[in-house]
Design an enzyme around this catalytic site. Structure first.
Site, PDB file in Angstrom:
ATOM      1  N   TYR A 142      72.625  44.611  57.852  1.00  0.00           N
ATOM      2  CA  TYR A 142      71.789  45.345  58.797  1.00  0.00           C
ATOM      3  C   TYR A 142      72.488  45.581  60.123  1.00  0.00           C
ATOM      4  CZ  TYR A 142      67.312  45.060  56.286  1.00  0.00           C
ATOM      5  OH  TYR A 142      66.285  45.211  55.398  1.00  0.00           O
ATOM      6  N   ASP A 223      70.166  37.706  41.893  1.00  0.00           N
ATOM      7  CA  ASP A 223      69.583  38.398  40.731  1.00  0.00           C
ATOM      8  C   ASP A 223      68.726  37.433  39.917  1.00  0.00           C
ATOM      9  OD1 ASP A 223      71.943  37.029  40.143  1.00  0.00           O
ATOM     10  OD2 ASP A 223      72.680  38.514  38.707  1.00  0.00           O
ATOM     11  N   ASP A 247      64.911  40.620  52.673  1.00  0.00           N
ATOM     12  CA  ASP A 247      64.062  41.811  52.750  1.00  0.00           C
ATOM     13  C   ASP A 247      63.495  42.115  51.373  1.00  0.00           C
ATOM     14  OD1 ASP A 247      62.964  44.246  53.824  1.00  0.00           O
ATOM     15  OD2 ASP A 247      64.624  45.317  52.859  1.00  0.00           O
ATOM     16  N   ASP A 251      59.388  41.145  49.706  1.00  0.00           N
ATOM     17  CA  ASP A 251      58.438  42.139  49.181  1.00  0.00           C
ATOM     18  C   ASP A 251      57.978  41.735  47.781  1.00  0.00           C
ATOM     19  OD1 ASP A 251      58.611  43.814  51.421  1.00  0.00           O
ATOM     20  OD2 ASP A 251      58.688  45.636  50.192  1.00  0.00           O
TER      21      ASP A 251
HETATM   22  C1  IPM Z   1      60.814  44.519  56.928  1.00  0.00           C
HETATM   23  C2  IPM Z   1      61.061  45.997  56.900  1.00  0.00           C
HETATM   24  C3  IPM Z   1      62.196  46.313  57.859  1.00  0.00           C
HETATM   25  C4  IPM Z   1      63.409  45.570  57.368  1.00  0.00           C
HETATM   26  C5  IPM Z   1      62.498  47.805  58.023  1.00  0.00           C
HETATM   27  C6  IPM Z   1      61.278  48.551  58.500  1.00  0.00           C
HETATM   28  C7  IPM Z   1      63.668  48.042  58.922  1.00  0.00           C
HETATM   29  O1  IPM Z   1      61.319  46.427  55.610  1.00  0.00           O
HETATM   30  O2  IPM Z   1      60.462  44.006  58.018  1.00  0.00           O
HETATM   31  O3  IPM Z   1      60.967  43.882  55.894  1.00  0.00           O
HETATM   32  O4  IPM Z   1      64.109  46.032  56.456  1.00  0.00           O
HETATM   33  O5  IPM Z   1      63.676  44.489  57.897  1.00  0.00           O
HETATM   34 MG    MG Z   2      61.076  44.905  54.129  1.00  0.00          MG
END
Ligand code: IPM
Ligand code: MG
Length: 356
Positions: A142, A223, A247, A251
């Site tokens: 990042y 993975d 990240d 999710d």
């Molecule tokens: C998160 C989001 C952010 C990230 C984006 C919006 C830049 O996906 O907070 O997980 O990738 O960190």
């Molecule tokens: Mg995210």
């Protein structure tokens, strides 16, 4: 207690969920005798519209001068055509870096009343889901150089991934400390079979583990971790990993609990000031319709009370109020199921406040 909270109202559904959350904080303040002062800090797409940039200097100053920061979500298709350095997301990344927030904590806990919303097989879900993803937040891909150039007559792109020992150690320490307050197991996730940064990650975490003989340390390739999270999430207690892997895995972790709309997060650095936000996005498709679920943001405020302000009783009160509303069968659209009462964002906020 007297605290100043910077408020980033954000884009899409964000102003609605932030408004309900401020209502909850005000209820906590009234019930426990605190004073919260809110300072607006515009960020994201709305800041691009008003000031031309996603994170105006004033907003950054407001955040740095506050005791903590509350954020909904930023971004939306309206700003997709912005140049990369002026996208709403860039404001968020700049804010994280400027505040030194190297640790992002994202709990993945299945609410007992929402087990029907869990997409995993019932026998897997029955073993329970209660782990935390500790994600490194201001290093790695990042924040490495992003570059376009040409090679052999073609366009080429490069993203640089770098980690120093210190960057790895400070976030790993947070994970070990957290595991001590939980089930004493850290799973460090990397790609050490391929990446140099991952090899350093593994070596550094392993060395640090010597200071935590009471905590079990396991290493897992990313993975495999992605697969294990859906195969048997009950094996995880604290997962610690680098920025991009965190990240992605966070999710995945949130979705298996039933709804991404329920999951809070905290981002912290060395001091007590943090940035608290739900992990979901700005959901522009339902913005302004009183349909959004404010619980992820409300639970983020509970994390603020617990971690930045050291007020466990207040945080417990907010979390208990959320549990009570869910137990009463009240649901927003994202978690609605047969036989439950469907409510909007405002009503959800009101019912939670009523139970604090
Ligand atoms: C998160 C989001 C952010 C990230 C984006 C919006 C830049 O996906 O907070 O997980 O990738 O960190
Ligand atoms: Mg995210």
């Amino acid at each position: 207690m007297n605290k100043t909270i910077a408020v980033i109202r954000g884009d899409g559904i964000s102003p609605e969920i932030v408004a309900e959350t401020i209502g909850v904080l005000d209820t906590v303040a009234a019930r426990f005798g605190h004073t919260f002062t809110y300072q607006e800090a515009p960020m994201g797409g709305n800041a691009i519209d008003r000031f031309g940039v996603p994170l105006p200097e004033e907003s950054l100053k407001t955040c740095l001068a506050s005791d903590s920061v509350l954020l909904g979500a930023v971004g939306g298709p309206k700003w997709d055509d912005q140049p990369p350095e002026n996208r709403p997301e860039r404001g968020l990344l700049k804010l994280r870096a400027a505040m030194g927030l190297y640790t992002n904590v994202r709990p993945a806990r299945m609410f007992a009343d929402l087990s029907a919303a869990c997409p995993l097989r019932a026998d897997i879900a029955a073993k329970g889901i209660d782990f935390v993803v500790v994600r490194e937040l201001i290093g790695g891909l990042y924040f490495g150089e992003h570059r376009f150039d040409r090679l052999d007559g073609q366009e080429r792109a490069t993203d640089v991934c770098a980690y120093s020992e210190g960057e790895i150690r400070r976030v790993a320490r947070v994970a070990f400390e957290m595991a001590r307050k939980r089930r004493r197991r850290v799973t460090s996730v990397d790609k050490a079979n391929v990446l140099a940064t991952s090899r350093l990650w593994r070596r550094t975490v392993t060395a640090l583990a010597e200071e935590y003989p009471d905590v079990e340390l396991l290493h897992m390739y990313v993975d495999n971790a992605a697969m294990q999270i859906v195969r048997d999430p009950s094996q995880f207690d604290v997962i610690v990993t680098e920025n991009l892997f965190g990240d992605i895995l966070s999710d995945e972790a949130s979705q298996i609990t039933g709804s991404i709309g329920m999951i809070p997060s905290s981002s912290m650095g060395d001091g007590s000031r943090g940035l608290y936000e739900p992990i979901h996005g700005s959901a522009p498709d339902i913005a302004g319709q009183d349909k959004a679920n404010p619980i992820g943001t409300i639970l983020s405020a509970a994390m603020m009370l617990r971690y930045s302000f050291d007020r466990a009783a207040e945080a417990d009160a907010v979390e208990a109020a959320v549990d009570a509303v869910l137990a009463a069968g009240v649901r927003c659209g994202d978690i609605w199921q047969e036989g439950c009462r469907l409510v909007g964002c405002r009503e959800m906020g009101r019912l939670i406040r009523e139970r604090i």
